[in-house]
Design a protein around this motif. Structure first.
Motif, short mmCIF file in Angstrom:
data_model
loop_
_atom_site.label_atom_id
_atom_site.label_comp_id
_atom_site.label_asym_id
_atom_site.label_seq_id
_atom_site.Cartn_x
_atom_site.Cartn_y
_atom_site.Cartn_z
N SER A 184 0.85 -1.19 0.00
CA SER A 184 0.00 0.00 0.00
C SER A 184 0.88 1.24 0.00
CB SER A 184 -0.90 0.01 1.23
OG SER A 184 -1.68 -1.18 1.28
N GLU A 185 0.29 2.36 -0.38
CA GLU A 185 1.10 3.56 -0.57
C GLU A 185 1.40 4.30 0.72
OE1 GLU A 185 1.22 7.62 -3.30
OE2 GLU A 185 -0.44 6.20 -3.49
N ARG A 186 0.47 4.34 1.67
CA ARG A 186 0.59 5.27 2.79
C ARG A 186 0.76 4.56 4.13
NH1 ARG A 186 -1.47 10.51 1.72
NH2 ARG A 186 -2.02 10.75 -0.49
N GLY A 187 1.59 5.16 4.97
CA GLY A 187 1.78 4.66 6.32
C GLY A 187 2.44 5.73 7.17
N ALA A 188 2.78 5.37 8.39
CA ALA A 188 3.44 6.29 9.31
C ALA A 188 4.25 5.50 10.31
CB ALA A 188 2.42 7.18 10.02
N ARG B 180 5.89 6.63 2.69
CA ARG B 180 5.25 6.40 1.40
C ARG B 180 6.00 5.31 0.63
NH1 ARG B 180 2.11 8.61 4.01
NH2 ARG B 180 1.01 10.58 3.60
N ASN B 181 5.24 4.31 0.21
CA ASN B 181 5.76 3.26 -0.65
C ASN B 181 5.64 3.74 -2.09
OD1 ASN B 181 6.30 0.94 -2.12
ND2 ASN B 181 4.61 -0.26 -1.27
N VAL C 3 3.04 0.02 -7.34
CA VAL C 3 2.06 0.58 -6.41
C VAL C 3 1.55 1.94 -6.89
CG1 VAL C 3 1.72 1.47 -4.05
CG2 VAL C 3 2.95 -0.67 -4.42
N ILE C 4 2.47 2.84 -7.25
CA ILE C 4 2.03 4.19 -7.63
C ILE C 4 1.55 4.25 -9.09
CG2 ILE C 4 3.52 5.24 -5.91
CD1 ILE C 4 5.39 6.10 -8.17
N LYS C 5 1.99 3.27 -9.91
CA LYS C 5 1.50 3.13 -11.29
C LYS C 5 1.66 4.41 -12.12
CE LYS C 5 -1.80 -0.57 -10.34
NZ LYS C 5 -1.30 -0.91 -8.99
N GLN C 6 2.76 5.11 -11.91
CA GLN C 6 3.08 6.28 -12.70
C GLN C 6 4.59 6.49 -12.65
OE1 GLN C 6 0.98 9.61 -10.99
NE2 GLN C 6 1.63 9.12 -8.92
N ALA C 7 5.10 7.39 -13.46
CA ALA C 7 6.55 7.57 -13.55
C ALA C 7 7.14 8.03 -12.22
CB ALA C 7 6.89 8.57 -14.65
N TYR C 8 6.39 8.77 -11.44
CA TYR C 8 6.83 9.22 -10.12
C TYR C 8 5.64 9.83 -9.40
CZ TYR C 8 7.15 13.55 -12.86
OH TYR C 8 6.88 14.59 -13.70
N SER C 9 5.73 9.86 -8.08
CA SER C 9 4.79 10.62 -7.26
C SER C 9 5.51 11.86 -6.77
CB SER C 9 4.32 9.79 -6.05
OG SER C 9 3.48 8.74 -6.45
N VAL C 10 4.76 12.92 -6.50
CA VAL C 10 5.32 14.17 -5.99
C VAL C 10 4.73 14.46 -4.62
CG1 VAL C 10 5.61 16.64 -6.35
CG2 VAL C 10 5.68 15.09 -8.31
#
Length: 244
Positions: A215-219, A227-228, A233-240
């Protein structure tokens, strides 16, 4: 200390791109637009499929010379062929990529001085269901590896002289971002010791990869955002991520 009136710092991140010749060009169209969207790019390991020098050249070609600083850690795939020194040399000298392992770097951005501490990390599991440094030499060596890496990560995070701290690993520091993976393999996906290291400093964000079905989110227990950013998982070139 970052001035609250400063603009947010924009951090792009992705991991587990598993580059080889047949993947070249998949990410580049989006990456060419990166300076419009981010101040820095973090690569969270498993940059190659098998850790060969040739695959590293594909990474350097795809992720090098982007117009923003690129900072990386290696993953388990990048170690597979025992060519780590060659992989790092290619990424550094041909791609202009900063590769971290138990060390850190500081980047001057329009928003602030960003400090990134990086380490591949290792396994071991999480509180209540983790391996311990007890028994056979092989088991003790396994856990000692994670302990050594985590202690070093915590030290470099605490020693950073910057406005904003970010931790970059391949293995997960918390179980939250593993949700979706079989629980039986959690000990091979990360360790709570990495989370403790991250909590030992005023860290603003922790990013990792490795957990393709996670999963993407945690703490962390201390409240640091995790953030994973594994590509599956994010299925894109990058997350910002915007901090501040």
């Amino acid at each position: 200390m970052k001035d609250p009136n400063d603009p947010p710092i924009r951090i792009a991140a992705v991991g587990d791109v598993h580059m080889d010749q047949d993947v070249l060009g998949r990410f580049r169209p989006a990456l060419d637009q990166l300076p419009e969207h981010a101040d820095v790019l973090l690569l969270a390991g498993d940059l190659t499929r098998h850790g060969t020098e040739a695959e590293a050249r594909c990474v350097a070609q795809e992720f090098g010379q982007l117009g923003v600083p690129v900072i990386a850690v290696l993953g388990n795939h990048d170690y597979h062929c025992d060519q780590v020194d060659k992989v790092v040399d290619v990424l550094t000298n041909e791609g202009g990529i900063t590769v971290l392992e138990g060390d850190s770097t500081v980047v001057e951005t329009p928003a602030c001085r960003l400090g990134v501490a990086g380490a591949k990390g290792f396994g071991g599991g999480f509180a209540g269901r983790c391996a311990s440094e007890f028994g056979e030499p092989e088991m003790k060596a396994f856990v000692r590896t994670t302990s050594t890496v985590a202690e070093r990560l915590g030290q470099v995070l605490r020693d950073l002289d910057c406005d904003v701290r970010v931790a970059l690993t391949h293995y997960a520091p918390v179980p939250d971002t593993l949700a979706g993976e079989p629980p039986e393999i959690y000990p091979f996906l990360g360790s709570y010791l990495l989370g403790q290291a991250i909590d030992s400093a005023p860290t603003a964000l922790a990013v990792h990869g490795h957990a393709h079905a996670g999963s993407e989110r945690g703490a962390t227990p201390g409240g640091v955002r995790v953030r994973n950013v594994a590509h599956p998982v994010i299925k894109q070139a990058y997350s910002v991520f915007r901090l501040g």
